[in-house]
Structure formats: structure tokens, C-alpha cells
Design a protein around this motif. Structure first.
Motif, mmCIF file in Angstrom:
data_model
loop_
_atom_site.group_PDB
_atom_site.id
_atom_site.type_symbol
_atom_site.label_atom_id
_atom_site.label_comp_id
_atom_site.label_asym_id
_atom_site.label_seq_id
_atom_site.Cartn_x
_atom_site.Cartn_y
_atom_site.Cartn_z
ATOM 1 N N LEU A 1 0.837 -1.196 0.000
ATOM 2 C CA LEU A 1 0.000 0.000 0.000
ATOM 3 C C LEU A 1 0.876 1.251 0.000
ATOM 4 C CD1 LEU A 1 -3.273 0.603 1.891
ATOM 5 C CD2 LEU A 1 -1.463 2.276 2.113
ATOM 6 N N ALA A 2 1.921 1.235 0.840
ATOM 7 C CA ALA A 2 2.800 2.409 0.924
ATOM 8 C C ALA A 2 3.523 2.634 -0.400
ATOM 9 C CB ALA A 2 3.808 2.219 2.060
ATOM 10 N N TRP B 1 1.054 4.180 -2.904
ATOM 11 C CA TRP B 1 0.775 5.607 -2.733
ATOM 12 C C TRP B 1 1.935 6.450 -3.277
ATOM 13 C CZ3 TRP B 1 -2.386 7.757 1.861
ATOM 14 C CH2 TRP B 1 -3.559 7.020 2.006
ATOM 15 N N ILE B 2 3.161 5.947 -3.038
ATOM 16 C CA ILE B 2 4.350 6.693 -3.489
ATOM 17 C C ILE B 2 4.423 6.707 -5.016
ATOM 18 C CG2 ILE B 2 6.887 6.574 -3.497
ATOM 19 C CD1 ILE B 2 6.559 5.475 -0.552
ATOM 20 N N GLN B 3 3.877 5.664 -5.662
ATOM 21 C CA GLN B 3 3.881 5.588 -7.121
ATOM 22 C C GLN B 3 2.628 6.197 -7.753
ATOM 23 O OE1 GLN B 3 4.683 1.191 -6.672
ATOM 24 N NE2 GLN B 3 5.845 1.548 -8.546
ATOM 25 N N PRO C 1 -3.831 4.464 -6.153
ATOM 26 C CA PRO C 1 -4.724 4.836 -5.038
ATOM 27 C C PRO C 1 -5.156 3.628 -4.220
ATOM 28 C CG PRO C 1 -5.978 4.742 -7.072
ATOM 29 C CD PRO C 1 -4.545 4.455 -7.445
ATOM 30 N N LYS C 2 -4.178 2.984 -3.570
ATOM 31 C CA LYS C 2 -4.417 1.673 -2.964
ATOM 32 C C LYS C 2 -5.214 1.750 -1.672
ATOM 33 C CE LYS C 2 -0.470 -0.677 -5.027
ATOM 34 N NZ LYS C 2 0.758 -1.488 -4.825
ATOM 35 N N ARG D 1 -0.151 11.093 -8.081
ATOM 36 C CA ARG D 1 0.275 11.098 -6.680
ATOM 37 C C ARG D 1 -0.486 12.204 -5.964
ATOM 38 N NH1 ARG D 1 5.756 9.916 -4.826
ATOM 39 N NH2 ARG D 1 5.931 12.115 -4.229
ATOM 40 N N TYR D 2 -0.967 11.912 -4.780
ATOM 41 C CA TYR D 2 -1.835 12.869 -4.099
ATOM 42 C C TYR D 2 -1.671 12.701 -2.601
ATOM 43 C CZ TYR D 2 -6.028 15.708 -3.317
ATOM 44 O OH TYR D 2 -6.916 16.698 -2.946
ATOM 45 N N GLU E 1 0.439 15.418 -8.391
ATOM 46 C CA GLU E 1 1.216 15.471 -9.628
ATOM 47 C C GLU E 1 0.989 14.209 -10.453
ATOM 48 O OE1 GLU E 1 5.130 16.068 -8.069
ATOM 49 O OE2 GLU E 1 5.336 14.004 -7.407
ATOM 50 N N VAL F 1 11.740 -1.442 -10.160
ATOM 51 C CA VAL F 1 11.306 -0.044 -10.118
ATOM 52 C C VAL F 1 12.203 0.739 -9.163
ATOM 53 C CG1 VAL F 1 9.450 1.514 -9.383
ATOM 54 C CG2 VAL F 1 8.890 -0.574 -10.661
ATOM 55 N N ASP F 2 12.786 1.817 -9.657
ATOM 56 C CA ASP F 2 13.494 2.741 -8.761
ATOM 57 C C ASP F 2 13.464 4.160 -9.300
ATOM 58 O OD1 ASP F 2 15.213 2.310 -10.876
ATOM 59 O OD2 ASP F 2 16.837 1.490 -9.653
ATOM 60 N N ASP F 3 12.452 4.466 -10.081
ATOM 61 C CA ASP F 3 12.364 5.803 -10.662
ATOM 62 C C ASP F 3 10.895 6.101 -10.958
ATOM 63 O OD1 ASP F 3 13.033 8.240 -11.756
ATOM 64 O OD2 ASP F 3 13.977 7.406 -13.568
ATOM 65 N N LEU F 4 10.606 7.363 -11.143
ATOM 66 C CA LEU F 4 9.256 7.823 -11.480
ATOM 67 C C LEU F 4 9.422 9.180 -12.150
ATOM 68 C CD1 LEU F 4 6.203 7.018 -10.910
ATOM 69 C CD2 LEU F 4 6.332 8.597 -8.990
#
Lengths: 267, 267, 267, 267
Positions: free
Chosen positions: B115-116, B119-121, B124-125, B189-190, B206, B257-260
Motif C-alpha cells: 500500500l505504501a 501511494w508513493i507511485q 490509489p491503494k 500522486r496525491y 502530480e 522499479v526505482d524511478d518515477l
């Protein structure tokens, strides 16, 4: 164009699917609290930016709360899977500009809406399983009640491992209630970036002071207490294990939250 | 002074108690995917700011994933309560500056670390319970395998209510794999403010494009599928219930995954 | 008059609500097994009536299984919440009329239908949470696979407390598979009376030998292993903690059960 | 030779690992009860052997209970994961030799020790998730209390599907309490054989009458109520959905159980 609604994700045209409804949030709960002291160095090691050590080094409290909560209108009260939750947390004592405060380094909660509200308030919530002895107002054997001699317990686990347990043996009514959990609470809101190269530049990183209103507290029962904090993979709360335990407390308490004061912004 | 570590809360002197370890996050999972179309107006109603409607109005996919994941070093793999999770989500199709993309309006997951990370990615979990038929590489009656005629199912519930179920009857191998789930994913992201008077001024808001590397995909099996989305209190995903179902798919897939990439900042 | 149907409770006019459908029960699962020795006196202390001690005193195995099962027709496979379950158990080695057998003193499972089937077969099942490392047939970082050097783990908890964990580091293929878990299993079916004065006169109390058919086993991987059994309130399995650990094994296995042989009746 | 102890499995040298400690079992709980009528044919279809239909055909009650229980000495009260449980059940009304009785065709419970005690008492328990509105003795917004106008709700789910929900709006105090749940309860203990050819010859199959002592009941609040029973795979309780709802009730109640009267033996 789109104008999605909702206090949190998921956001929709109506906002009804939000993981938590918008404030105000109304709360009531039963509490077990144990005032204690941990190793002062361990307390220092989790002191957030912007706070100073408390002169009574190592001062902490452990708290278990069996909550019922709702948003405005109270519809969640009729659907208790969306109003009940239990949480278990540690506070350390500190100073903010010379004023006594508490701050929460470790906390577990058993529902997603409460985890979300916690992150928004600066509580570093993880999921756990929390259990706490109840009272029913009867004289039955299975109901310890709040009479002298009554024994109450609470446990917290996460990922199938014991995090903590506490017990209280009630001696009588307390005049002042818990001391280590009494000062106002100041937490750190924190939300990281995932963009490569910026993992250490959080987008939200601010010291915040809890604001509440419409508080009500029951009479408080007190007596001798026990407290254990257990080590587990991926956890560090056990660094705050007690070196001395003061007293335990049992009370019922509630309030309403719809505000938060930003003290310092580190982002 | 303090210099707390950790990619997320809770932050400590070492960062080891963080709800999720820092990226890179390595993933592998089994997937059931159903390509379908929902009511175009319902899709429009959850289209995030910054995206344009897809010309094939109503295009969606439903996805169930049975994941195993770890951070660098992989210690979570030996402690599977910290590496397994299951998730179930919907994507709608949209355009970003004329390019086909997907975006996720609704998603459930069964572990806090996931879940965490979600949210960071920008996912909307919420928490849910997810189940998915497995294969074991045998010819036993309880093992449907991936042979023609094999039937697979998945279900998602939250708060003890059915959210969705899907089934696939395998006919054979797919050449191209799922179409409605194929475009790159762009999420929002919100993270809101709780300060009174600013509940509608999120601190994080964003549009972000997922970035991944080291992808590997198995061969993909396909066949006719079913999909149901059910209404429930506090949920709105059922507005995206299928008006037409295309095909279902079964595959194994993983990446790192280590970027966005931040596309647009609305905060 | 009434003629209720159903292999177990709840019984109805159709039997469809039964907690488990009638046999045959078809199974397939992934297994981690650790052969080990416990304190011989502790093994003796849980040896059921009707069995003799094994000459290799203290011989035990710990087993974690990640199961998928169904009844005739296999409808549960499409609804995996009714077909998946995980279990974790200990077997001790013993003799029955001079023949080597195993018997299960402690076992946890995470679904009610599996608990019910277990009681009916003589497995003393309690509820727990069980986790086990998975493989996906890829070369991804999050997929340890079955190659030499791959590390696998499993954990079991109950009531939020750790019961046991095990790990295996794969060295290569095993020729013979687990030895301490190999002999046929003989369990004690037991169902008590609640009538006052007869609490010690069980209505069902019989030694039973498991019967199965249509067995299939994969190749078996083996290597060095670790095993821990932890004490917890209301539990006694830790008395069987290892004094010496032999080898660990990883395999996939399945069979069909629709019979049980009564060896001795003590009721 | 061996002389294993324990009221239930798992049995050991001390009996401490038994899934439930031996009687007496002491109980206290909060209750929501809805008196209602179902389709009389549906009630007939779940009437156990040995009972006759009630003249007021279709008479039923739905009950949600939020329990705390312990065995002699009460050690579970200090470890609430072993004393709390919630259950949700339906009773139908019937006659036994001309006397009004109730019997329970469907029941869900959220802990293994309660499931085991239920089977031993003849309650056909499955696992579920149960939630029920609580009161805290305050005047806070989140605490509906027991005052006129207070609204209470309860829900039951199993396997991630809604089984039932009920609500009560309190009007005032009830003089007589629930009527459809009042008669003594008579259940069917049932434990099957797995031996091939004997799956229809249960080893335990007896009509039993509950026996309790040391009962205490609070004042009872009452008012209009709602009740829904929902269909789900592998469930049949929805056949007892209400055709007419009478009144709802909220009370606190407790007793002690250490006996059971066998009425008729069908095995």
C-alpha cells in the motif's frame, strides 16, 4: 476537464470512494496507557528534527486504544467495519521551543482508513493486530470491570510477530491520569519522492502539532503495570523497551479532529 | 541534532523500520488480465486532470496480480510475509499529449508495504483480500495448469464485501498479450493537507509516469473471460462495470522499479 | 420428517452449505520440509495412545505446505478463496505394530474448510498464518527459483505470535526426498463430550491411518536447512524444538483423499 | 504408555495446547438481535431431525454477539486475543416434544477456539468476519450510546462476501426482550466418518439441549430494525431471508457453560 473530488485517493467525481472521508473526524475509544522510561540514548535515536530532548531523559508511554470513529453525519457508525479500529503506539517525551511535548516514533493500526488518517496527521502507522481487554458493566466472571483488583491486558503484533504487550492491575481511581502521555503531540509528516536521484528529498517533511476539539474523558483508573517490547525483523521499537515502568491507566476518551498546525517545514 | 533515516515512515537512526525499504524494488508475479469496455461516461468521470479521453471510449482492463517482491539484497524473499502480496485493479485507457496511456482509478492490495509503495507511485491503494487460481506444473486434478480448457479465477473483496471477480478459460497462446493493459501507466500522486481551511490544497498532486527496467515476461495464454464489478458502501469502482468483455490473459511478469517521471505538477 | 444433507455442518436440504464438500478431496501443493531431531523425552510426551516410540528417538520433521484443493467437479478452483490454503506442521516418528509411521502432534492452517477436513482426518488443526517463498519459473531477481544457491523460507504464526520458521538453501536434486516425513501417517481422531461428568469420555477417539490415491510428486531439491520453534501462550510445540537439524527439501506434491482406515478405537 | 491430556486436540502431556481449555466456559457479550419471519418452507428445509415445526411458521431471529470469554481462572482475559470473539447467527423456532425451542442452522465466528467450542455444543460454526457498533458511556459524536434515536449496526461476511447486515434504531427500553430468540436452544452435534463407504454414517449425530448457569442480563433496549441476508457461493443462509421483520434489541448478557443435555442420539 476533470475535477476529481475526494480528501484522499482514490479520487472520483463524487469523492465517496476516498480511503477516508474528509474531516472532521469524530473519535471515541477505550485506552490502556503505561508510563515508563526507556534507555535515554534509544529515545534520542528516534527524536525527530526540530525537537529537543526532554530533561527527564528516556520518558515514554505505551498506549493501546480501541477506537470507534466517524466523519460528519456519522454514517460509518452504522457500518462498523468502517468505524472500528484498534491501535498501539509508543510516545517519547521531548521539548519544542522549551515546551513539553510528546511525539510518536512507532504505531500500528488494524484498518486502512486509520492508517491513511494517521499518515496525514504525521503518525508513522503500519498495519498490525491489536487486542485489548474489554468491560461490559456486569458482575460476570468474564467481565473484569473497573473494580480494584481487575486485571486488563493488551497485545500488538505485526506480520505474525509479537510487537508488545502490557497489563494493568487496577488499584483505584487516578487523580491526574497518565503523565508521560499528557503533553501535546507533535509528529513528523513525511512523504518521499520516487524520482531517481531524489529519494532523499521528501516532498512532505514537516513537524506538525495535533489540534483537537470537543474532548471528553472518563474517570481514570490506575494501578501497577507491566510492559514488554519485542524485537522482530524490520522493526526497531524494541530499542525503546522499558528500563523502568511507572504506572498503568485505563480510561475512555474522545475528541474531534479537523485541523493540524504546521510547526516547521523541512521539505 | 537528529538525522533520522528511512525512505518512508517510521524513520529511525538506521531506517530499518521503514514500512518499505528504499528502491530498487524487484517484482515477479502471476497475472490474470481481462480486457473490456465500461460505460464511456463512467470512464470520463474518473479521468485524472492532465489526461485526455481515449478515442476508443470506455476502454478498460481488470488485473489480478499474485506478487513476490523484495528490495536490494532480497532479504524479504526468505521472510515471505514481507515479500508476498496480491493486488487487484482497474485501468482505464486515456491519452497524454496524444500518446496512449493507462491510468489506475481503483486498486486493492493485501499488505501495508505494498500500500505504501503504491501511494508513493500514485496508485490509489486500499486494503482488500485477493485470491487467484494457481498452477503447479503437475497433471493433478487440483492443478488446472495452462492447458487449453483450463479455467482460472480471481476475486477481490474489501471490508468483507465482494469488489470484483473474473474468470478465464484458456484456449491457447496469445501472440500480443493484453491490449487494454499494454500502454504505459500514468497515475496521480496525491497527499492532502489537514490544516484547517486548506483541506482542498494537497501538498502532493502530480501526474507521474511509471518507469521500470529489467522486465521479463512469460508466454501469455488467452481465452474467453468473464468480469463482474460489484457495488459496495464507500466504493465507486462498480461504475466501471463491463458493458462488453474482450478476452482474458494469464501470464507471469516481473520488473524492477526505482524511478518515477513527474509529468505535470498540480500542487 | 427432515432429512438434512451435508458431509459436515451446517447441514441443509441440499448440503451445499457444508463447511467442506464431501470427499474425494483433490490436492496439490508446494512443500518445504526439514528433517530433524527433537529431545526424545519431548517426543515421547506427545506420542499418542496405540503407538510405540521409534528406535531413532527424537526423529521429527517440520513441514510447510502451500495448497490448492477441490472436491469432485473442481468448482472451488475457479473460486480460489475456497481452494487455497497454507499449513505448517510437525510430525514425529513412531512405530505401529513394528512398522515405521509418522504422527502429527501440532498443525496450523489458515482456512476453516481445511481445519474441518483436518479434524475429520485426525490432524489437530488450529488456525494460523503461514507464508512460504514461491517460485515463478523466471530469472528475475525476486524469483529465487530452484537453482543451486536459491534460498527459501517459511513462517508460521498463530494469535499474532511466531510459532516457527524454517529456511532451505538449495544445493541440488535429492534422490530419495525427505526421510523423517516419508512413513505413512497415523493420527488420532478425537471429539469430546460436553455433558457434565463425561468431559473425559470422548465420543470419537480412534487411531487412524491416512489413505490416499492418485499421488504425483515432482523432483525434489535439497540442501542445508534451519528450523526454529518458538514458545507462546497456549502452545506446546516448542517442546519439539530441534536438537539437531538434518536436511531441508523443496518439492511439489499432490494426491486424492476419500478414505481413512481405523486402526484402533479407544472410545 | 501415553496418557495424553486435553479437552480437545491437540492433546499433550499437560493439555495446555488444546484449542480450547476445558469447561467451565465463562461468557459476557453485547448483543444485537432482530426478531423476524422467513419463508416457512425455507425454515422447514433446515429443521433438524427430532424437532417439529413451530406453529408460528417461519419464526426466526438473527443475532450478533461481541463476546469476551474465558475458562476457569480467567487467564485468557489478560491475553484478549484468546478471549475476544464475535459471532453472527440465525435461529429458527421449532417444537421439541411440544415445547418451544430454537435451533441454529447457520453461524459464523472469527476465532478458532470459538469455532471448536461451537462444534462441541452443536453450533455449525464457520469462520467469518463480524462487526458491531459499540457504546462507550460518553456523550461524544462517535458514541451512539443507548439513548432513544441511537442507531446500531452489525455485519457478517465470510470468504470476502457479505452474509448479512442488521440495524436497530433505539426507541426505548423493552420489557420482555427478544421473543424469537428466547426459547431454549437445541442443536445437532455432528461429526462424520471418512472411512470409504461410511461417509453417510456420522460418528456423532445427536440432538442436544444447551445448559447454562450463572446468567446475567442487562436492561434491554428496543426499536425498529432492518435485516438482510445475502446469497453467496457455498452458503444457503439466504434462504432464510426475512419476509417480515419484527423488532430489534440491544442488550448485554453472559453466562457459564459446562454441561450439555443429550436429547436424542441418531448415530
Amino acid at each position: 476537464m476533470s475535477s476529481l473530488q475526494g480528501f484522499t485517493v482514490p479520487r472520483t467525481a463524487t469523492g465517496r470512494a476516498s480511503i477516508t472521508q474528509p474531516p472532521p473526524w469524530h473519535y471515541v475509544g477505550d485506552f490502556l496507557v503505561v508510563d515508563y522510561w526507556a534507555d535515554p540514548d534509544a529515545v534520542l535515536a528516534v527524536l525527530p528534527e526540530g525537537l529537543e530532548p526532554h530533561p527527564d531523559a528516556g520518558r515514554c508511554a505505551a498506549v493501546c486504544a480501541d477506537w470507534q470513529s466517524c466523519s460528519e453525519g456519522g454514517e460509518e457508525l452504522l457500518d462498523p467495519v468502517r468505524s472500528h479500529y484498534r491501535e498501539y503506539f509508543i510516545v517519547i517525551n521531548a521539548l519544542l521551543d522549551g515546551e513539553e511535548v510528546t511525539t510518536c516514533p512507532f504505531i500500528w493500526v488494524d484498518q486502512d482508513f486509520a492508517l491513511a488518517r494517521g499518515w496525514i496527521q504525521g503518525f508513522p502507522k503500519k498495519l498490525g493486530e491489536i487486542w485489548m481487554t474489554r468491560t461490559f458493566g456486569t458482575s460476570l466472571t468474564a467481565d473484569p470491570g473497573l473494580r480494584p483488583g481487575a486485571r486488563h491486558g493488551a497485545t500488538c503484533s505485526a506480520n505474525g510477530r509479537a510487537m508488545s504487550d502490557m497489563t494493568l492491575t487496577i488499584e483505584g481511581e487516578s487523580e491526574g491520569g497518565p503523565k508521560h502521555n499528557d503533553p501535546p503531540i507533535v509528529n513528523m509528516r513525511y512523504f518521499p519522492r520516487l524520482t531517481a536521484g531524489r529519494h532523499d528529498e521528501p516532498q512532505v517533511h514537516e513537524l506538525v502539532r495535533a489540534v483537537s476539539r470537543d474532548r471528553e474523558v472518563s474517570k481514570v483508573m490506575t494501578g501497577p503495570a507491566t510492559l514488554n517490547l519485542y524485537p522482530a525483523p524490520g522493526e526497531e521499537h524494541h530499542t525503546l523497551a522499558p528500563v523502568e515502568v511507572d504506572r498503568g491507566y485505563r480510561l475512555t476518551f474522545g475528541y474531534t479532529v479537523d485541523d493540524l498546525e504546521v510547526v516547521k517545514d523541512f521539505a
